[in-house]
Design a protein around this motif. Structure first.
Motif, PDB file in Angstrom:
ATOM      1  N   GLU A   1       0.834  -1.197   0.000  1.00  0.00           N
ATOM      2  CA  GLU A   1       0.000   0.000   0.000  1.00  0.00           C
ATOM      3  C   GLU A   1       0.874   1.254   0.000  1.00  0.00           C
TER       4      GLU A   1
ATOM      5  N   TRP B   1       2.496   1.736  -3.341  1.00  0.00           N
ATOM      6  CA  TRP B   1       1.482   2.169  -4.301  1.00  0.00           C
ATOM      7  C   TRP B   1       1.169   3.646  -4.114  1.00  0.00           C
TER       8      TRP B   1
ATOM      9  N   TRP C   1       5.415  -1.204  -6.624  1.00  0.00           N
ATOM     10  CA  TRP C   1       4.201  -1.923  -6.223  1.00  0.00           C
ATOM     11  C   TRP C   1       3.942  -3.123  -7.105  1.00  0.00           C
TER      12      TRP C   1
ATOM     13  N   SER D   1       3.382  -6.549  -5.205  1.00  0.00           N
ATOM     14  CA  SER D   1       2.007  -7.051  -5.109  1.00  0.00           C
ATOM     15  C   SER D   1       1.973  -8.573  -5.025  1.00  0.00           C
TER      16      SER D   1
END
Ligand code: NA
Ligand code: NA
Lengths: 438, 187, 322
Positions: B115, B118, B133, B137
Motif C-alpha cells: 500500500e 502504491w 508496487w 504485489s
C-alpha cells in the motif's frame, strides 16, 4: 532477556513449530515474527515484507530455478535411461557393474542439475528396477542411488554452493570450481566401495554372461551425445566469457530444454508444461525456505544472538581442528533435520566469520559443509533423497534404503577426513584457474 | 458448500501457479536475451536485470499456494510418524493453524508495504526505475491465497475420516521435491 | 526500537541500546564502518547511558531496506548511501549526480551550501537526521582504453554505479550493462564488461586491479562522488535526552574529522594497489571534466530537472558552490 536466553527461546520455539510437521519455511517465519513482535511490538510489521522480498531478490538466486529447470528437463525425458543403459554396456563385466553405472550416471547427471533429489529421481527411475531385476538386493540398489544422487550438490552446478556463495559473499564461480575435484574424488570412492562390496558379496548374476561387442558398446554413444552437448554448452557459457555464473544458469536451462525437446521429440504441450510445472514447484519450495530464513536470521541478529554466540565461540581457546570437529558435528545434526538450503542460510552468517578467523579457507569449508549436507540428504528424519526413493520404489522398505546407504555415509565421512588432511583437493583447481583467493 | 469453497480455492491456486510458471519462463528467456544483447550485439542492457530478479522473486510468492495445495513445502514429520491417527490429526490441525498464523501475519505486513509503495509511488532506483508496487504485489496476493488454502485444508481435515499412512505422505513429499521423475511413474 | 530495548534489554539497568546497521565490511578498516564505530565508542565513553550496537555487512538490514527502517524508527542509525532511497525521494539522485562535486575539497564546501540544506530538509521531512557528512570518491577501471574524455568511452561496455551516471555514459556512446556490483569482477574477467565505474573502496575490495588495464583515479577533476552520511532515525534521536543528543552530535563531528583525514589515504591506497598490479593510473584533466559536464547537462541533469520536482534548482545550487 539476554541474547542467549532469547536465542534459546527462538530456537526452542522453532523446534516446537517444526514438530507439528508444518512447512519448514512457515515454521522459520512464524518463530521469527513471534520473537520480533515480543522484542519490539507490532511496528516491526513495517519491515517484515521487505526483509523477505529483498532476501531473495538477487540475481544470483535466479540461478536456482534455472538449474532446477535444467534437471527437470533431463529428468522427464528418456535421457536418464539412455545414459544409464550406455554406461551399463561398458561396465557390465566389472563386479557390481550396475552399481557403478548408477553412480557414474548420477555423477554425470550432477553436472547438469544443481539439485540432488533431481539427480536421484532421474537415475533411480531406471536404475533401481533394472538392478532389482538382475538380482541385486533392494538395499544395494536403492542405497547406491540415494548416495549417488547426493553428488548433485557437490559437482557443479550446485544450488547448495550458490546459496553458500550468496550468504557468505564468496565467489560462486570459484565455489563451483572448488567442487570439481572433491566431486570426482567422492564419485571414485563410492565406486571403489561398490566394487569392493560386490566382490565381497560375490554379485555376479547373469551380467557377465551378457557380452556386448565393441560395436554394441559404441552404438550407445550417440545417445549420450545430448548430455555431453548440454554439459559442454553450459561450461562454455560459464567459463568462455559469455556470461556471469548467475546468467549462465538461464542459458543452460534454455539449452537443455531445446536439446531435450529436439532430441527426444517432445513436441507436445503436456510434457513441456510438466517440465516447467515441476521445476516451479521445486524452486518455490527451496526459495520459500530461503525467504523465510531471511526473517529468521533477521530475528537472530536483531536479538543480538548471532553476534553473542559468534564472539563466544571466537573467544574459546580451542585448537582449530577441535573447533572444526564441533562445527562438523553441528552441521551433521542440523542436516539430519533440515534440508541443505535451510541449514546454510541459517548457519552460514554465524559460522563463516568463525571459520575464516580460525584460518580455514572459505572455499574449502564450503566443500566440507556440502559433503555434510549430502549426508543429511540420506539420513532420517528429513532426507530429501530418501523421500524420492520412497516414491519411485515404494515396494522397498525404508529400512532397506537406510541400510543400503549407510556405507556411503561412512565413505562421505572418510572424504571429509581426507579433505581435512589435503585441503588442496578443494583449493587447487580454483587457485590454478583464478589465482589465489582473497 | 465447503467443497465448493475448497475447489474454488484450489482453482485459484492453480491459476496463480500458471502465472508463477510463466514468470519463471519469462525470466529464463530474458536472461538469454540479455546475454545475446550484451555479448553478440554489445548493446546496452538496461531493464533486463531488474526484470529477471523481480519476475523470479514474484514467482516464488505466487507459486507458494499451489505448492501448499500439493503438500510440497517440506516439513519435519518425525513426531507425526510416532503418533496414532487421532493425535496425529490434532497435531496436523495445530500445524495448519500455525501456518495460517504466519501467512496471515505476512498478509498484513506485505499489504502495508504494498500500500505504501502504491500510494507514495515508490520506484526501484535504477535507470529503468520500475514501480515497486508491481513486484511487491506478489506478496499480499501470494500470502492471501496461502491463507485461503490453509483455511480450505483445515476444513477438509476437520471433516475427513481418520486415515493417512506414512508411506503415502512420503510419496506426496517426493512429488514436491522431484516431481519430474514421478509423473512418468504415476502414469 | 530504542525504547523497547531499554525495557527488555539486558545491558540492562539504565543504558539505552541503539542499533546501527550498514552494508560495509566490519572491523576491516572500511572508512564507513570506522565512522560508525567511532560514534559508538565516543558515545559510550561520554557516559550518558547510551550504547550503540553495530551490525556491519548487512547483518541486520539489507542495504535498500535501511531507509524505511530508519524512517519508521525501527532502525536507529545507519551509514547509508543516500541515492539508495532515490526511488522514494527522487531528489536524492542529486547526491549521485555526475560531475556535481568535482573533488574532496569542494565536497567539504558543498556540505554547508544551500544545496545540501535543501537535501537535508528532505531527509528530515522523511523522518531521518544527518549525524555526519561523508562524500565517497570513485573512479573508472577499464580493460580497453583509459577513460578520460567522453570520446574515450565510446563503444565500451560499462557497468556504472547510479542511474544518472548510466544516462550520462550512454549519452557519451557507452553500452550500459546493469548488474550487481558483486558481479563486476566476473563480468570483467569473462569479457562481458570492458569497464566499470564505482567507488574507490569497491575498486579495491573487489580486486578489479586484477582485471583492469587502466584506472581513472579521482584526483582534482573527479566525476563520481556519492553522499554516504551517517543517519539517525529522527523519532529515536528526538526521544533521547539532551546530553545523549549532544554526545551523538559531538561523536558525529569526530567521525567526520576522521573521514576527512582517511578518505584521501583511501584514494592513495587504491592508486598504490593498482600501480602494484601494473595497472596504468590516469586522472581526468579540467578539459575532460568540462566535456563530461556538457554531456551530463544534456543527459542526466536534463532528465533530472524534467522528471523531479525542484530538480533544476537543486543542480543550479550545487553548481553555484565555489
Ligand atoms: Na550439480
Ligand atoms: Na536428513
Amino acid at each position: 532477556m539476554s541474547p542467549v536466553s532469547s536465542g534459546l527461546l527462538l530456537v526452542g520455539g522453532l523446534f516446537a513449530l517444526l514438530a507439528t510437521g508444518m512447512p519448514i519455511a512457515f515454521a522459520l517465519g512464524l518463530a521469527a515474527v513471534g520473537a520480533l513482535v515480543l522484542q519490539g511490538g507490532f511496528p516491526i510489521f513495517y519491515v517484515l515484507s521487505e526483509t523477505m522480498f529483498a532476501g531473495i531478490a538477487n540475481l544470483a538466486y535466479v540461478s536456482i530455478p534455472m538449474f532446477v529447470l535444467m534437471g527437470a528437463a533431463v529428468a522427464s525425458s528418456p535421457a536418464g535411461g539412455d545414459l544409464y543403459a550406455s554406461l551399463d554396456r561398458w561396465l557390465n563385466r566389472v563386479p557390481g557393474g550396475l552399481v557403478l553405472s548408477n553412480i557414474g550416471a548420477c555423477a554425470i547427471f550432477s553436472g547438469m542439475t544443481g539439485s540432488s533429489p533431481a539427480t536421484c529421481a532421474a537415475i533411480g527411475k531406471m536404475g533401481i528396477p533394472e538392478m532389482m531385476n538382475r538380482g541385486y538386493p533392494a538395499s544395494v540398489a536403492t542405497g547406491s542411488i540415494a548416495a549417488g544422487g547426493t553428488l548433485g550438490i557437490l559437482i557443479p552446478p550446485s544450488v547448495t554452493l550458490i546459496v553458500y556463495g550468496i550468504s557468505t559473499e564468496t565467489s560462486i564461480g570459484r565455489l563451483f570450481m572448488a567442487g570439481v575435484l572433491p566431486g570426482i574424488m567422492l564419485t571414485a570412492m563410492f565406486m571403489v566401495w561398490a566394487v569392493f562390496d560386490a566382490k565381497r558379496k560375490g554379485f555376479e548374476f547373469g551380467a557377465r554372461a551378457m557380452r556386448y561387442t565393441l560395436a554394441q558398446k559404441l552404438e550407445t554413444l550417440p545417445r549420450i551425445g545430448p548430455f555431453l552437448l548440454i554439459i559442454a554448452g553450459t561450461l562454455y557459457v560459464l567459463y568462455g566469457g559469455i556470461a556471469t555464473p548467475s546468467e549462465a544458469a538461464g542459458a543452460g536451462a534454455l539449452l537443455t530444454l531445446l536439446v531435450v525437446v529436439i532430441a527426444y521429440r517432445l513436441f507436445r504441450f503436456r510434457p513441456i508444461a510438466g517440465i516447467f510445472g515441476s521445476a516451479m514447484r521445486e524452486s518455490v519450495m527451496i526459495m520459500m525456505i530461503m525467504a523465510a530464513a531471511e526473517l529468521f536470521s533477521f530475528a537472530l541478529s536483531s536479538l543480538f544472538v548471532t553476534q553473542t554466540v559468534a564472539s563466544a565461540i571466537a573467544s574459546l581457546e580451542v585448537n582449530r581442528w577441535v573447533l572444526m570437529a564441533v562445527i562438523n558435528l553441528f552441521l551433521l545434526v542440523a542436516g539430519m533435520f533440515l534440508p541443505p538450503v535451510a541449514v546454510i542460510v541459517m548457519s552460514a552468517p554465524l559460522l563463516f566469520p568463525i571459520v575464516t578467523q580460525a584460518g580455514f579457507d572459505p572455499y574449502w569449508f564450503a566443500i566440507v559443509l556440502t559433503i555434510n549436507m549430502e549426508v543429511g540428504l540420506i539420513t532420517p528424519p528429513v532426507g530429501l533423497n530418501l523421500f524420492v526413493i520412497n516414491a519411485i520404489a515404494p515396494q522397498v522398505p525404508t529400512r532397506d534404503i537406510l541400510w543400503g546407504s549407510l556405507p556411503y555415509v561412512l565413505v562421505m565421512f572418510l572424504a571429509i577426513l581426507i579433505l581435512c588432511i589435503f585441503p588442496e583437493i578443494a583449493t587447487w583447481l580454483p587457485n590454478q584457474m583464478m589465482g589465489a583467493a582473497t | 458448500m465447503i467443497s465448493a469453497f475448497v475447489s474454488a480455492v484450489g482453482a485459484l491456486s492453480r491459476l496463480l501457479a500458471i502465472v508463477a510458471t510463466l514468470l519463471l519462463i519469462a525470466a529464463m528467456l530474458v536472461v538469454c536475451e540479455m546475454i545475446l544483447v550484451r555479448y553478440v550485439f554489445r548493446a546496452a542492457t538496461i531493464w533486463q536485470t531488474d526484470f529477471v530478479i523481480f519476475a523470479a522473486t514474484a514467482s516464488v510468492f505466487l507459486g507458494a499456494p499451489y505448492v501448499l495445495l500439493k503438500n510440497g513445502h517440506v516439513g519435519v514429520d518425525v513426531v507425526e510418524l510416532l503418533l496414532k491417527p487421532r493425535p496425529r490429526r490434532v497435531l496436523r490441525i495445530i500445524g495448519a493453524l500455525c501456518g495460517l498464523a504466519f501467512c496471515a501475519a505476512m498478509l498484513a505486513a506485505s499489504y502495508i508495504n504494498f500500500e505504501e509503495a502504491w500510494s507514495a509511488g515508490w520506484k526501484h532506483s535504477s535507470v529503468w526505475a520500475p514501480r515497486l508496487w508491481i513486484p511487491l504485489s506478489a506478496l499480499p496476493v501470494g500470502f492471501g491465497m496461502l491463507c485461503l488454502q490453509y483455511v480450505a485444508q483445515i476444513l477438509v481435515m476437520l471433516r475427513e475420516p481418520l486415515q493417512a499412512d506414512p508411506a503415502a505422505e512420503h510419496i506426496a513429499m517426493a512429488h514436491a521435491v522431484a516431481p519430474h521423475a514421478l509423473e512418468e511413474t504415476a502414469r | 526500537a530504542a525504547a523497547f530495548i531499554s525495557l527488555a534489554g539486558p545491558a540492562a539497568q539504565a543504558d539505552t541500546v541503539l542499533k546501527a546497521s550498514h552494508q560495509f565490511p566490519g572491523g576491516k578498516g572500511d572508512v564507513r564502518d570506522e565512522m560508525v564505530q567511532i560514534i559508538a565508542r565516543e558515545v559510550e565513553a561520554a557516559n550518558v547511558g547510551l550504547k550503540i550496537q553495530v551490525f556491519p555487512g548487512s547483518s541486520l538490514y539489507k542495504p535498500n531496506d535501511q531507509w524505511n527502517a530508519l524512517a519508521r524508527g525501527l532502525l536507529d542509525m545507519s551509514s547509508f548511501p543516500l541515492d539508495y532511497a532515490s526511488g522514494k525521494v527522487p531528489q536524492f539522485s542529486a547526491t549521485l549526480m555526475p560531475g556535481l562535486v568535482g573533488n574532496l575539497d569542494r565536497a567539504k564546501r558543498l556540505n554547508d551550501s544551500p544545496f545540501m540544506a535543501d537535501i537535508k530538509k528532505l531527509i528530515s521531512d522523511a523522518g531521518v537526521v544527518v549525524i555526519a557528512d561523508a562524500w565517497l570518491s570513485g573512479g573508472f577501471v577499464s580493460k580497453k582504453d583509459c577513460i578520460t574524455s567522453p570520446e574515450s568511452i565510446k563503444g565500451q561496455v560499462v557497468r556504472a554505479a547510479g542511474p544518472a551516471f548510466e544516462q550520462m555514459l550512454a549519452a557519451a556512446g557507452a553500452s550500459i550493462s546493469s548488474m550487481p556490483s558483486s558481479e563486476i569482477y566476473t563480468g570483467m574477467q569473462t569479457g562481458v564488461l570492458d569497464a566499470a565505474n564505482t567507488s574507490s573502496a569497491s575498486l579495491v575490495s573487489y580486486r578489479l586491479f586484477e582485471q583492469g588495464k587502466c584506472l581513472t583515479a579521482p584526483g582534482e577533476n573527479a566525476l563520481w562522488f556519492m553522499y554516504e552520511p551517517v543517519l539517525m532515525s529522527k523519532r529515536v534521536f528526538e526521544g533521547l535526552t539532551e546530553p545523549q543528543r549532544a554526545a551523538i552530535l559531538a561523536a558525529g563531528k569526530k567521525s567526520e574529522a576522521f573521514f576527512d583525514a582517511e578518505i584521501r589515504k583511501g584514494d592513495q591506497k587504491m592508486i598504490d594497489a593498482y600501480k602494484k598490479a601494473n595497472v596504468q593510473v590516469v586522472e581526468m584533466s579540467k578539459g575532460d571534466y568540462d566535456a563530461w559536464l556538457a554531456v551530463a547537462k544534456s543527459s542526466a541533469y536534463d532528465k533530472f530537472a524534467n522528471d523531479v520536482p525542484g530538480g533544476g534548482e537543486l543542480i543550479e545550487k550545487a553548481l553555484a558552490v565555489k
